[in-house]
Scaffold this motif. Structure first.
Motif, PDB file in Angstrom:
ATOM      1  N   PRO A 186      27.038  34.982  46.786  1.00  0.00           N
ATOM      2  CA  PRO A 186      27.425  36.193  46.062  1.00  0.00           C
ATOM      3  C   PRO A 186      28.214  37.135  46.974  1.00  0.00           C
ATOM      4  O   PRO A 186      28.024  37.149  48.192  1.00  0.00           O
ATOM      5  N   GLY A 187      29.063  37.927  46.345  1.00  0.00           N
ATOM      6  CA  GLY A 187      29.715  39.030  47.049  1.00  0.00           C
ATOM      7  C   GLY A 187      28.865  40.277  46.884  1.00  0.00           C
ATOM      8  O   GLY A 187      27.649  40.239  47.089  1.00  0.00           O
ATOM      9  N   ALA A 188      29.476  41.367  46.488  1.00  0.00           N
ATOM     10  CA  ALA A 188      28.735  42.621  46.331  1.00  0.00           C
ATOM     11  C   ALA A 188      28.153  42.681  44.922  1.00  0.00           C
ATOM     12  O   ALA A 188      28.881  42.779  43.937  1.00  0.00           O
ATOM     13  N   ILE A 189      26.851  42.618  44.850  1.00  0.00           N
ATOM     14  CA  ILE A 189      26.148  42.583  43.559  1.00  0.00           C
ATOM     15  C   ILE A 189      25.314  43.861  43.442  1.00  0.00           C
ATOM     16  O   ILE A 189      24.781  44.345  44.448  1.00  0.00           O
ATOM     17  N   THR A 241      29.254  25.135  48.391  1.00  0.00           N
ATOM     18  CA  THR A 241      28.932  26.551  48.160  1.00  0.00           C
ATOM     19  C   THR A 241      29.748  27.066  46.989  1.00  0.00           C
ATOM     20  O   THR A 241      30.966  26.915  46.965  1.00  0.00           O
ATOM     21  N   MET A 242      29.068  27.651  46.019  1.00  0.00           N
ATOM     22  CA  MET A 242      29.725  28.282  44.875  1.00  0.00           C
ATOM     23  C   MET A 242      29.848  29.771  45.189  1.00  0.00           C
ATOM     24  O   MET A 242      28.836  30.467  45.338  1.00  0.00           O
ATOM     25  N   VAL A 243      31.078  30.251  45.277  1.00  0.00           N
ATOM     26  CA  VAL A 243      31.307  31.667  45.622  1.00  0.00           C
ATOM     27  C   VAL A 243      31.387  32.483  44.330  1.00  0.00           C
ATOM     28  O   VAL A 243      32.151  32.159  43.424  1.00  0.00           O
ATOM     29  N   ILE A 244      30.593  33.546  44.243  1.00  0.00           N
ATOM     30  CA  ILE A 244      30.573  34.405  43.045  1.00  0.00           C
ATOM     31  C   ILE A 244      30.792  35.833  43.524  1.00  0.00           C
ATOM     32  O   ILE A 244      29.848  36.542  43.861  1.00  0.00           O
ATOM     33  N   ASP A 245      32.068  36.218  43.631  1.00  0.00           N
ATOM     34  CA  ASP A 245      32.358  37.468  44.346  1.00  0.00           C
ATOM     35  C   ASP A 245      33.521  38.263  43.774  1.00  0.00           C
ATOM     36  O   ASP A 245      34.019  39.181  44.427  1.00  0.00           O
ATOM     37  N   GLY A 246      33.980  37.917  42.570  1.00  0.00           N
ATOM     38  CA  GLY A 246      35.100  38.663  41.972  1.00  0.00           C
ATOM     39  C   GLY A 246      36.383  38.567  42.787  1.00  0.00           C
ATOM     40  O   GLY A 246      37.292  39.380  42.625  1.00  0.00           O
ATOM     41  N   GLY A 247      36.461  37.575  43.685  1.00  0.00           N
ATOM     42  CA  GLY A 247      37.672  37.380  44.481  1.00  0.00           C
ATOM     43  C   GLY A 247      37.631  38.013  45.867  1.00  0.00           C
ATOM     44  O   GLY A 247      38.589  37.910  46.637  1.00  0.00           O
ATOM     45  N   LEU A 248      36.486  38.642  46.205  1.00  0.00           N
ATOM     46  CA  LEU A 248      36.368  39.388  47.479  1.00  0.00           C
ATOM     47  C   LEU A 248      36.674  38.544  48.726  1.00  0.00           C
ATOM     48  O   LEU A 248      37.431  38.975  49.604  1.00  0.00           O
ATOM     49  N   LEU A 249      36.109  37.353  48.787  1.00  0.00           N
ATOM     50  CA  LEU A 249      36.171  36.581  50.040  1.00  0.00           C
ATOM     51  C   LEU A 249      37.600  36.263  50.478  1.00  0.00           C
ATOM     52  O   LEU A 249      37.933  36.410  51.646  1.00  0.00           O
ATOM     53  N   TRP A 250      38.435  35.835  49.552  1.00  0.00           N
ATOM     54  CA  TRP A 250      39.779  35.404  49.944  1.00  0.00           C
ATOM     55  C   TRP A 250      40.838  36.442  49.598  1.00  0.00           C
ATOM     56  O   TRP A 250      42.017  36.117  49.473  1.00  0.00           O
ATOM     57  N   ASN A 251      40.398  37.695  49.475  1.00  0.00           N
ATOM     58  CA  ASN A 251      41.353  38.750  49.117  1.00  0.00           C
ATOM     59  C   ASN A 251      42.135  39.206  50.346  1.00  0.00           C
ATOM     60  O   ASN A 251      41.564  39.726  51.301  1.00  0.00           O
ATOM     61  N   TYR A 252      43.421  39.000  50.320  1.00  0.00           N
ATOM     62  CA  TYR A 252      44.269  39.566  51.362  1.00  0.00           C
ATOM     63  C   TYR A 252      45.601  39.929  50.730  1.00  0.00           C
ATOM     64  O   TYR A 252      46.172  39.127  49.990  1.00  0.00           O
ATOM     65  N   ALA A 253      46.094  41.119  50.995  1.00  0.00           N
ATOM     66  CA  ALA A 253      47.395  41.513  50.451  1.00  0.00           C
ATOM     67  C   ALA A 253      48.039  42.512  51.379  1.00  0.00           C
ATOM     68  O   ALA A 253      47.345  43.258  52.096  1.00  0.00           O
ATOM     69  N   GLU A 254      49.364  42.520  51.410  1.00  0.00           N
ATOM     70  CA  GLU A 254      50.088  43.565  52.146  1.00  0.00           C
ATOM     71  C   GLU A 254      50.826  44.393  51.107  1.00  0.00           C
ATOM     72  O   GLU A 254      51.425  43.841  50.187  1.00  0.00           O
ATOM     73  N   GLN A 255      50.751  45.689  51.252  1.00  0.00           N
ATOM     74  CA  GLN A 255      51.337  46.572  50.215  1.00  0.00           C
ATOM     75  C   GLN A 255      52.846  46.596  50.342  1.00  0.00           C
ATOM     76  O   GLN A 255      53.392  46.541  51.409  1.00  0.00           O
TER      77      GLN A 255
END
Ligand code: BGC
Length: 255
Positions: A186-189, A241-255
């Motif tokens: 889980p991510g932030a629950i 591993t099943m990741v349940i995190d709304g996309g948190l783990l692999w979130n990377y972006a440059e503005q």
């Protein structure tokens, strides 16, 4: 997910993610062994909710960080419910401290519950399955922090990283016995472990900015995946591993 006739043992099930898991598995037809610290009266409420669903349930109190308790929890559960088919290792704690401030007692508290206790409870469960020549499912509630660094939570990350490799090892070693082993990350629950965060609008806004789906997870989001991994459709799923995190783990972006 028909779990009729199955018995699931869920640690840390008096509250938060563990409670949602216990209720969801009961709704799918499983009987439930509720495990939590003996002083946690909230277990009684979970028990009543499960019985109201028409399922069998017992409270099997104990300290997951204690190996003697781990063996007794499984023995008592089997004695009272006849069998255990699914083990959900959900109990976990975290400690927020800079590296140089972590004491041996802090380290032991986190590692004993999150890794050592999970290890020996699983060992007792697998011993029961071997003795009775039955297959089974082990589902560990890990965290995105089995992969993702989390400064000031080094003991927590070490425990979850260890849990990842424990799961991978056991998936291979126990496959010949028909036992599958998987993690859920889980991510932030929204649970009591995140009280500090939920009580701070600033921390919460910053965190939500890191979650592509734009919301915290709910305990039920995690419970649904546990029901899947416990059920017939997941018979061929092991070592992952099943990741349940709304996309948190692999979130990377440059503005
Ligand atoms: C931790 C939380 C944290 C979340 C996302 C969870 O495993 O228990 O404290 O907010 O991961 O970082």
């Amino acid at each position: 997910m028909d779990l009729t006739g199955k018995v699931a043992l869920v640690t840390g099930s008096a509250q938060g993610i563990g409670k949602a898991i216990a209720l969801r598995l009961a709704r799918e037809g499983a009987d439930i062994i509720i495990v939590d610290r003996s002083d946690d009266s909230r277990s009684e409420e979970v028990l009543a909710e499960i019985m109201a669903l028409g399922r069998r349930a017992i409270i099997d109190p104990g300290d997951i960080g204690n190996v003697v308790d781990n063996r007794r929890i499984v023995a008592d559960g089997v004695a009272k419910m006849g069998q255990i088919d699914v083990l959900v290792n959900n109990a976990g704690i975290e400690h927020n401290a800079p590296f140089l401030a972590i004491t041996e007692a802090d380290y032991d508290a986190v590692l004993e519950v999150n890794l050592k206790g999970t290890f020996f409870l699983t060992q007792a469960f697998v011993q029961h399955l071997r003795d009775t020549q039955r297959p089974g499912r082990v589902i560990n509630i890990s965290s995105v922090h089995e992969e993702l660094p989390f400064p000031h939570f080094t003991t927590y990350c070490a425990s979850k990283g260890g849990l990842k490799m424990m799961m991978r090892n056991l998936a291979i070693e126990l496959a010949p016995f028909g036992i599958t082993v998987n993690n859920i990350a889980p991510g932030a629950i929204e649970t009591p472990i995140n009280t500090r965060l939920l009580d701070s609008p600033e921390l919460l806004t910053a965190l939500l900015g890191n979650i592509p789906l734009g919301r915290l997870g709910k305990p039920e989001d995690v419970a649904g995946m546990v029901a899947f991994l416990a059920g017939p459709d997941a018979a061929y799923v092991t070592g992952t591993t099943m990741v349940i995190d709304g996309g948190l783990l692999w979130n990377y972006a440059e503005q």
